[in-house]
Design a protein around this motif. Structure first.
Motif, short mmCIF file in Angstrom:
data_model
loop_
_atom_site.label_atom_id
_atom_site.label_comp_id
_atom_site.label_asym_id
_atom_site.label_seq_id
_atom_site.Cartn_x
_atom_site.Cartn_y
_atom_site.Cartn_z
N TYR A 242 0.84 -1.20 0.00
CA TYR A 242 0.00 0.00 0.00
C TYR A 242 0.87 1.26 0.00
CZ TYR A 242 -3.55 3.22 1.90
OH TYR A 242 -4.41 4.27 2.12
N MET A 243 1.84 1.30 0.90
CA MET A 243 2.73 2.46 0.98
C MET A 243 3.59 2.58 -0.28
SD MET A 243 1.80 3.93 3.65
CE MET A 243 3.05 5.18 3.74
N GLU A 244 4.03 1.45 -0.81
CA GLU A 244 4.84 1.46 -2.03
C GLU A 244 4.06 2.09 -3.19
OE1 GLU A 244 6.63 -1.77 -5.24
OE2 GLU A 244 5.79 -2.47 -3.35
N LEU A 245 2.82 1.69 -3.37
CA LEU A 245 2.03 2.24 -4.47
C LEU A 245 1.74 3.72 -4.27
CD1 LEU A 245 -0.54 -0.55 -5.40
CD2 LEU A 245 1.44 0.24 -6.70
N ILE A 246 1.48 4.13 -3.05
CA ILE A 246 1.26 5.56 -2.80
C ILE A 246 2.50 6.35 -3.19
CG2 ILE A 246 1.00 7.28 -0.96
CD1 ILE A 246 -1.01 5.40 0.35
N TYR A 247 3.66 5.87 -2.77
CA TYR A 247 4.92 6.55 -3.11
C TYR A 247 5.13 6.60 -4.62
CZ TYR A 247 9.85 7.59 -3.56
OH TYR A 247 11.03 8.16 -3.94
N VAL A 248 4.89 5.48 -5.29
CA VAL A 248 5.09 5.42 -6.74
C VAL A 248 4.19 6.42 -7.46
CG1 VAL A 248 4.73 3.96 -8.79
CG2 VAL A 248 5.96 3.06 -6.82
N TYR A 249 2.90 6.42 -7.10
CA TYR A 249 1.97 7.33 -7.76
C TYR A 249 2.27 8.79 -7.44
CZ TYR A 249 -0.98 3.64 -9.66
OH TYR A 249 -1.45 2.58 -10.38
N GLN A 250 2.63 9.09 -6.19
CA GLN A 250 2.98 10.46 -5.85
C GLN A 250 4.22 10.92 -6.61
OE1 GLN A 250 3.27 10.54 -1.56
NE2 GLN A 250 1.17 11.25 -1.36
N SER A 251 5.20 10.04 -6.73
CA SER A 251 6.41 10.39 -7.48
C SER A 251 6.11 10.60 -8.95
CB SER A 251 7.45 9.28 -7.33
OG SER A 251 7.86 9.17 -6.00
N MET A 252 5.26 9.72 -9.49
CA MET A 252 4.91 9.81 -10.91
C MET A 252 4.13 11.09 -11.20
SD MET A 252 2.85 7.00 -13.18
CE MET A 252 1.36 7.20 -12.26
N LEU A 253 3.17 11.43 -10.33
CA LEU A 253 2.33 12.60 -10.54
C LEU A 253 2.96 13.89 -10.02
CD1 LEU A 253 -1.08 10.99 -9.51
CD2 LEU A 253 -0.28 11.49 -11.84
N LYS A 254 4.01 13.75 -9.20
CA LYS A 254 4.71 14.90 -8.61
C LYS A 254 3.77 15.79 -7.80
CE LYS A 254 8.43 15.17 -12.00
NZ LYS A 254 8.29 13.94 -12.68
N ARG A 255 2.90 15.11 -7.02
CA ARG A 255 1.98 15.84 -6.14
C ARG A 255 1.41 14.87 -5.11
NH1 ARG A 255 -3.12 14.21 -7.25
NH2 ARG A 255 -3.62 13.55 -9.35
N GLU A 256 0.76 15.42 -4.10
CA GLU A 256 0.07 14.60 -3.10
C GLU A 256 -1.17 13.98 -3.75
OE1 GLU A 256 0.97 14.07 0.20
OE2 GLU A 256 2.84 15.07 -0.35
N LEU A 257 -1.52 12.80 -3.33
CA LEU A 257 -2.70 12.13 -3.87
C LEU A 257 -3.97 12.63 -3.17
CD1 LEU A 257 -1.44 8.45 -4.07
CD2 LEU A 257 -1.46 10.16 -5.87
N THR A 258 -5.07 12.58 -3.91
CA THR A 258 -6.36 12.92 -3.32
C THR A 258 -6.88 11.72 -2.54
OG1 THR A 258 -7.66 12.12 -5.19
CG2 THR A 258 -6.86 14.41 -5.30
N ILE A 259 -7.90 11.95 -1.74
CA ILE A 259 -8.52 10.86 -0.98
C ILE A 259 -9.05 9.79 -1.94
CG2 ILE A 259 -10.46 10.27 0.54
CD1 ILE A 259 -8.20 11.70 1.98
N ASP A 260 -9.67 10.20 -3.04
CA ASP A 260 -10.19 9.23 -4.02
C ASP A 260 -9.07 8.39 -4.62
OD1 ASP A 260 -12.84 9.98 -3.67
OD2 ASP A 260 -12.76 11.48 -5.28
N GLU A 261 -7.93 9.00 -4.90
CA GLU A 261 -6.80 8.26 -5.45
C GLU A 261 -6.24 7.26 -4.43
OE1 GLU A 261 -5.18 11.61 -8.61
OE2 GLU A 261 -4.58 11.73 -6.50
N ILE A 262 -6.20 7.67 -3.17
CA ILE A 262 -5.71 6.78 -2.12
C ILE A 262 -6.69 5.62 -1.94
CG2 ILE A 262 -5.28 6.61 0.36
CD1 ILE A 262 -4.13 9.48 0.16
#
Length: 62
Positions: free
Chosen positions: A5-25
């Protein structure tokens, strides 16, 4: 499961270069739950007479 879970959050945040929204999480949480469920299905198939070739596979799209 928490590590994935934490790995995917980090990957997506790095890819998007921003914090994720609640819906994305929530979506990432759903992905991890499906992966975890799929691993349970595979483990059950290994102990039964069912073929692993018939088990559905999840694809990662990052």
């Amino acid at each position: 499961m928490a590590n994935r879970y934490m790995e995917l959050i980090y990957v997506y945040q790095s890819m998007l270069k921003r914090e994720l929204t609640i819906d994305e999480i929530q979506f990432i949480k759903w992905i991890v739950a499906k992966e975890f469920d799929h691993q349970g299905i595979l483990a059950a198939d290994q102990t039964s007479d069912h073929s692993l070739q018939d088990a559905p596979l999840l694809c990662e799209t990052i």
